[in-house]
Design an enzyme around this catalytic site. Structure first.
Site, PDB file in Angstrom:
ATOM      1  N   ARG A 235      17.404  59.155  -0.528  1.00 42.83           N
ATOM      2  CA  ARG A 235      16.984  60.133   0.473  1.00 42.83           C
ATOM      3  C   ARG A 235      15.465  60.255   0.459  1.00 42.83           C
ATOM      4  NH1 ARG A 235      20.954  59.414   2.616  1.00 42.83           N
ATOM      5  NH2 ARG A 235      22.609  60.824   3.263  1.00 42.83           N
ATOM      6  N   ASP A 259      13.829  52.531   2.017  1.00 42.05           N
ATOM      7  CA  ASP A 259      14.803  52.494   3.111  1.00 42.05           C
ATOM      8  C   ASP A 259      14.938  53.870   3.739  1.00 42.05           C
ATOM      9  OD1 ASP A 259      16.923  51.154   4.645  1.00 42.05           O
ATOM     10  OD2 ASP A 259      18.276  52.541   3.602  1.00 42.05           O
ATOM     11  N   GLU A 264      11.900  60.879   8.267  1.00 41.01           N
ATOM     12  CA  GLU A 264      12.211  59.569   8.873  1.00 41.01           C
ATOM     13  C   GLU A 264      12.725  59.686  10.306  1.00 41.01           C
ATOM     14  OE1 GLU A 264      15.162  58.289   5.972  1.00 41.01           O
ATOM     15  OE2 GLU A 264      16.775  58.621   7.412  1.00 41.01           O
ATOM     16  N   HIS A 297      16.505  52.947   7.109  1.00 41.46           N
ATOM     17  CA  HIS A 297      17.738  53.571   6.602  1.00 41.46           C
ATOM     18  C   HIS A 297      18.954  52.700   6.922  1.00 41.46           C
ATOM     19  CE1 HIS A 297      19.482  57.783   5.473  1.00 41.46           C
ATOM     20  NE2 HIS A 297      20.273  56.817   5.038  1.00 41.46           N
TER      21      HIS A 297
HETATM   22  C1  COI Z   1      24.830  57.867   3.611  1.00 42.17           C
HETATM   23  O1  COI Z   1      25.933  57.319   3.585  1.00 42.17           O
HETATM   24  O2  COI Z   1      24.676  59.018   3.181  1.00 42.17           O
HETATM   25  C2  COI Z   1      23.689  57.167   4.181  1.00 42.17           C
HETATM   26  O3  COI Z   1      22.590  57.452   3.801  1.00 42.17           O
HETATM   27  C3  COI Z   1      23.946  56.199   5.285  1.00 42.17           C
HETATM   28  C4  COI Z   1      23.528  56.637   6.649  1.00 42.17           C
HETATM   29  C5  COI Z   1      24.394  56.001   7.676  1.00 42.17           C
HETATM   30  C6  COI Z   1      23.445  58.103   6.888  1.00 42.17           C
END
Ligand code: COI
Length: 334
Positions: A235, A259, A264, A297
């Protein structure tokens, strides 16, 4: 029974069709839009919703769902830090997530970022694009010479540890919750300070909580080795962007693989034409650096993950509607 799904992308459609075929008793409707006050009413008449977004689930949207009698929410991803649990409590809503859709997807991404930084691939790519096919000065480092500090030994952290050990790295780990296998291997250090002091590379695999926001700040960075590499596929809010930029400026941090980023949503998920057009000056600063690898991400974004995200989230939502308590439950008032 009816389920309404938000934010469905084209790449999810085949898995969604398969789920519908396997569950003909459930009516499913969906939109490609995320859940906002403007779209919340689309779910009217449904018994539950399935959703995925990185932006906050605001109270107003939940209020509209509540007014429509919708109490069952299933997210298609792991992290639920974009929910305010007080809102869920006020509306007596239940929430499920997909805790394990593919730890490998994210762990691989982190380990690849480490390798790309160690072998200075962004610099080599620029040389290649300029027709420079020489070796120097882009000499790399090997995984087996690195002590990698893995912060977070949940599903993703543990797969990352296996991969890193396979590459020959020495792994040390930190987590407030100890995993039996990692404990048996003797990988845990007693404190983050110890990890910061010993690690050549640090990779984050913890959920965001109120306790660990901006844990990688100026003080933490000052405790790290000179020339450390920092990887974040967890995060964005775990790292202070100002501290990261200062660390990169001073050379304390040799490189970063990111990432996820604080704020973001200002830039990810949109086409900007060029990095020059990024509207967030701090993110632009990071994106312009040759020793920073940035991805939008998308560490999770594999075929396997997408299949599992759809299947597990819809199964969970169906369970909630049927009054069952799935093991993916993350919030329920009672
Ligand atoms: C999660 O699974 O929490 C991620 O960070 C992926 C994203 C698709 C929100």
């Amino acid at each position: 029974m009816k389920i309404f799904a938000y934010g469905i992308r084209d790449d999810e459609e085949p898995s969604l069709r398969n789920w519908k075929k396997a569950n003909p008793d459930v009516e499913v409707d969906h939109t490609d839009q995320t859940l906002t006050p403007a779209t919340a009413k689309l779910a009217a008449g449904s018994d539950g919703i399935v959703t995925l977004q990185t932006t906050p689930y605001d109270r107003e949207s939940l209020q509209i769902l509540n007014d429509e009698g919708i109490k069952n929410i299933s997210i298609r991803n792991v992290g639920y830090d974009n929910f305010n649990f007080d809102d869920l409590a006020d509306f007596d809503m239940k929430l499920t997530n997909v805790p394990v859709y593919s730890p490998n997807a994210i762990a691989e991404h982190a380990v690849l970022m480490i390798g790309r930084l160690l072998r200075r691939i962004p610099e080599v790519d620029v040389k290649f694009d300029n027709g420079d096919f020489t070796w120097a000065p882009t000499v790399g480092k090997e995984y087996r010479e690195q002590t990698v500090g893995v912060i977070g030994t949940g599903h993703i952290g543990r797969v990352a540890i296996q991969m890193l050990q396979g590459m020959g790295s020495k792994v040390i780990a930190y987590d407030v919750f100890h995993n039996e296998d990692i404990e048996k291997q003797g990988l845990y250090v007693d404190s983050l300070e110890e990890l910061y002091k010993e690690a050549d590379v640090i990779t984050l695999h913890v959920p965001l909580t109120s306790d660990n926001a901006y844990m990688i700040d100026e003080k933490a960075i000052s405790q790290m080795k000179d020339g450390v590499y920092i990887i974040n596929c967890a995060r964005g809010e775990l790292i202070s962007t100002d501290a990261l930029i200062a660390g990169l400026d001073s050379g304390k941090i040799a490189g970063a693989g990111l990432d996820v980023l604080d704020h973001e949503n200002n830039v990810f998920g949109k086409k900007w034409g060029s990095i020059d057009n990024l509207p967030d000056p701090k993110i632009k600063n990071l994106a312009e650096r040759i020793n920073v690898i940035m991805t939008p991400h998308n560490a999770f974004y594999t075929e396997t993950a997408i299949r599992n995200m759809i299947e597990i989230s819809f199964n969970s939502n169906k369970d909630l509607i049927e009054g069952k308590i799935p093991d993916t439950l993350v919030y329920s008032k009672k």
